[in-house]
Design a protein around this motif. Sequence first.
Motif, PDB file in Angstrom:
ATOM      1  N   ARG A 215       5.194 -48.240  26.792  1.00 37.78           N
ATOM      2  CA  ARG A 215       6.181 -47.646  27.669  1.00 37.78           C
ATOM      3  C   ARG A 215       6.850 -48.726  28.516  1.00 37.78           C
ATOM      4  NH1 ARG A 215       4.013 -41.829  29.849  1.00 37.78           N
ATOM      5  NH2 ARG A 215       3.136 -41.095  27.877  1.00 37.78           N
TER       6      ARG A 215
ATOM      7  N   ASP B 142       1.160 -43.431  34.182  1.00 38.84           N
ATOM      8  CA  ASP B 142       1.385 -42.031  34.533  1.00 38.84           C
ATOM      9  C   ASP B 142       0.061 -41.279  34.625  1.00 38.84           C
ATOM     10  OD1 ASP B 142       0.579 -41.325  31.934  1.00 38.84           O
ATOM     11  OD2 ASP B 142       2.633 -41.188  31.185  1.00 38.84           O
TER      12      ASP B 142
ATOM     13  N   GLY C 261       0.500 -54.531  33.100  1.00 36.01           N
ATOM     14  CA  GLY C 261       1.684 -55.318  33.417  1.00 36.01           C
ATOM     15  C   GLY C 261       1.333 -56.639  34.058  1.00 36.01           C
TER      16      GLY C 261
ATOM     17  N   THR D 163       3.093 -54.181  40.849  1.00 41.57           N
ATOM     18  CA  THR D 163       1.823 -54.608  40.250  1.00 41.57           C
ATOM     19  C   THR D 163       1.429 -55.945  40.856  1.00 41.57           C
ATOM     20  OG1 THR D 163       2.385 -53.507  38.164  1.00 41.57           O
ATOM     21  CG2 THR D 163       0.644 -55.183  38.090  1.00 41.57           C
TER      22      THR D 163
ATOM     23  N   ARG E 179       2.952 -47.752  39.333  1.00 44.12           N
ATOM     24  CA  ARG E 179       3.813 -46.665  38.877  1.00 44.12           C
ATOM     25  C   ARG E 179       3.984 -46.620  37.367  1.00 44.12           C
ATOM     26  NH1 ARG E 179       9.938 -46.344  41.053  1.00 44.12           N
ATOM     27  NH2 ARG E 179       9.852 -48.434  40.180  1.00 44.12           N
ATOM     28  N   SER E 180       3.745 -47.738  36.681  1.00 41.51           N
ATOM     29  CA  SER E 180       3.891 -47.757  35.229  1.00 41.51           C
ATOM     30  C   SER E 180       2.806 -46.953  34.520  1.00 41.51           C
ATOM     31  CB  SER E 180       3.879 -49.199  34.709  1.00 41.51           C
ATOM     32  OG  SER E 180       2.661 -49.835  35.035  1.00 41.51           O
TER      33      SER E 180
ATOM     34  N   THR F 182       7.891 -50.978  31.538  1.00 42.20           N
ATOM     35  CA  THR F 182       7.219 -51.351  32.773  1.00 42.20           C
ATOM     36  C   THR F 182       8.238 -51.497  33.888  1.00 42.20           C
ATOM     37  OG1 THR F 182       7.391 -53.690  32.211  1.00 42.20           O
ATOM     38  CG2 THR F 182       5.391 -52.543  31.535  1.00 42.20           C
ATOM     39  N   PHE F 183       7.758 -51.554  35.098  1.00 42.26           N
ATOM     40  CA  PHE F 183       8.623 -51.690  36.269  1.00 42.26           C
ATOM     41  C   PHE F 183       8.537 -53.123  36.785  1.00 42.26           C
ATOM     42  CE2 PHE F 183       7.381 -47.321  35.844  1.00 42.26           C
ATOM     43  CZ  PHE F 183       8.552 -46.623  36.082  1.00 42.26           C
TER      44      PHE F 183
ATOM     45  N   SER G 173       4.191 -48.026  43.330  1.00 45.22           N
ATOM     46  CA  SER G 173       4.993 -48.947  42.541  1.00 45.22           C
ATOM     47  C   SER G 173       4.464 -50.374  42.634  1.00 45.22           C
ATOM     48  CB  SER G 173       6.444 -48.909  43.024  1.00 45.22           C
ATOM     49  OG  SER G 173       6.517 -49.283  44.383  1.00 45.22           O
TER      50      SER G 173
ATOM     51  N   ASN H 123       0.654 -51.475  26.599  1.00 44.94           N
ATOM     52  CA  ASN H 123       1.344 -50.203  26.760  1.00 44.94           C
ATOM     53  C   ASN H 123       2.749 -50.299  26.183  1.00 44.94           C
ATOM     54  OD1 ASN H 123       2.243 -47.719  27.618  1.00 44.94           O
ATOM     55  ND2 ASN H 123       2.177 -48.208  29.804  1.00 44.94           N
TER      56      ASN H 123
END
Length: 238
Positions: A181, A41, A150, A119, A38-39, A183-184, A117, A179
Motif C-alpha cells: 500500500r 490501517d 516504512g 514514522t 498512519r500507513s 506509504t506516507f 501519522s 507493504n
Amino acid sequence: MRRRSLLAASGAAMLPALPSRAEGAVDLLLVLAVDVSRSIDDDEARLQREGYRSAMTDPRIIEAIRAGMLGAIAVAYVEWAGSDYQRLVIPWTRIGSPVEAEGWAATLARAPRVALSWTSISGGLDFSMRTLSESPFEGTRRVIDVSGDGVNNSGLPVEAVRDRVVAEGVTINGLPIINDRPTFGRPSPVPLDQYYRDSVIGGEGAFLIAAEDFASFGNAVRRKMVREIAGLPGPVFG
C-alpha cells in the motif's frame, strides 16, 4: 511532559502495574517496538497484534524460553509513530510458562490502539532504550525488536540513534513489513529490507526477517522470536 501525558491518556491505567525494582534475573530483556503510524490501517494493526499474541503463546516460543539458563524472559511492548508519540502498552512482564504467556497475550488483546501519522523509527528506538533502562529485571542480554512498514521520516536520523543504542551493548533486530500500500511521507530510496539492514539493525548477532505482507507477519514474528530468545547469531535476511 507531552510524552508522559500521552502515556497516561492512552489507557495505561488499565494495564498491570509495573513490578517493583529488582524483580530478579532473566535470560533476555526484550522490547517489542511496533509501528502504529498512519500507513498501518485497522486490519493491518489487528494482524500485527494477533501475530505477537500467537507467537508469544506458541509452544516453540515457550520451549525456547524454558531452554534458557534461567528459563524466563522479560518483555515490554511499545507502540510508536511520529517523533512525538511513543507508548508503553504492556510494561515489563516476566514470561517463563504457558500461563504467563497467555496472560500477556490477553493483556495485549484488551489494550486500545491509537494510529498517528509519520514514522519515527529513531523515536521508537530512543523510547525503547529508555524502557530498557527502567526494567525492574536484570537480563543477560538486551534486545530491541523493531517492526514497521516504512522508513524514518520524522525526528532524528535513525542511524545516529541506532549507533548510540548499539554502543550501550543493546542488539537491534528488525522485522520490515513489505507493504504494497502507499506509504506516507518520504518513500524508501531502497527496498525496505535493505533499508532496515543498512540503517536500523545493529549490535552483536543482529538480524532481520522480512514479512512479505501483513498476512505473513505472524509467521515472521515466530521465526524471529525463536532466534532472539535462543540467542542464535545473525545475520539472517528474508
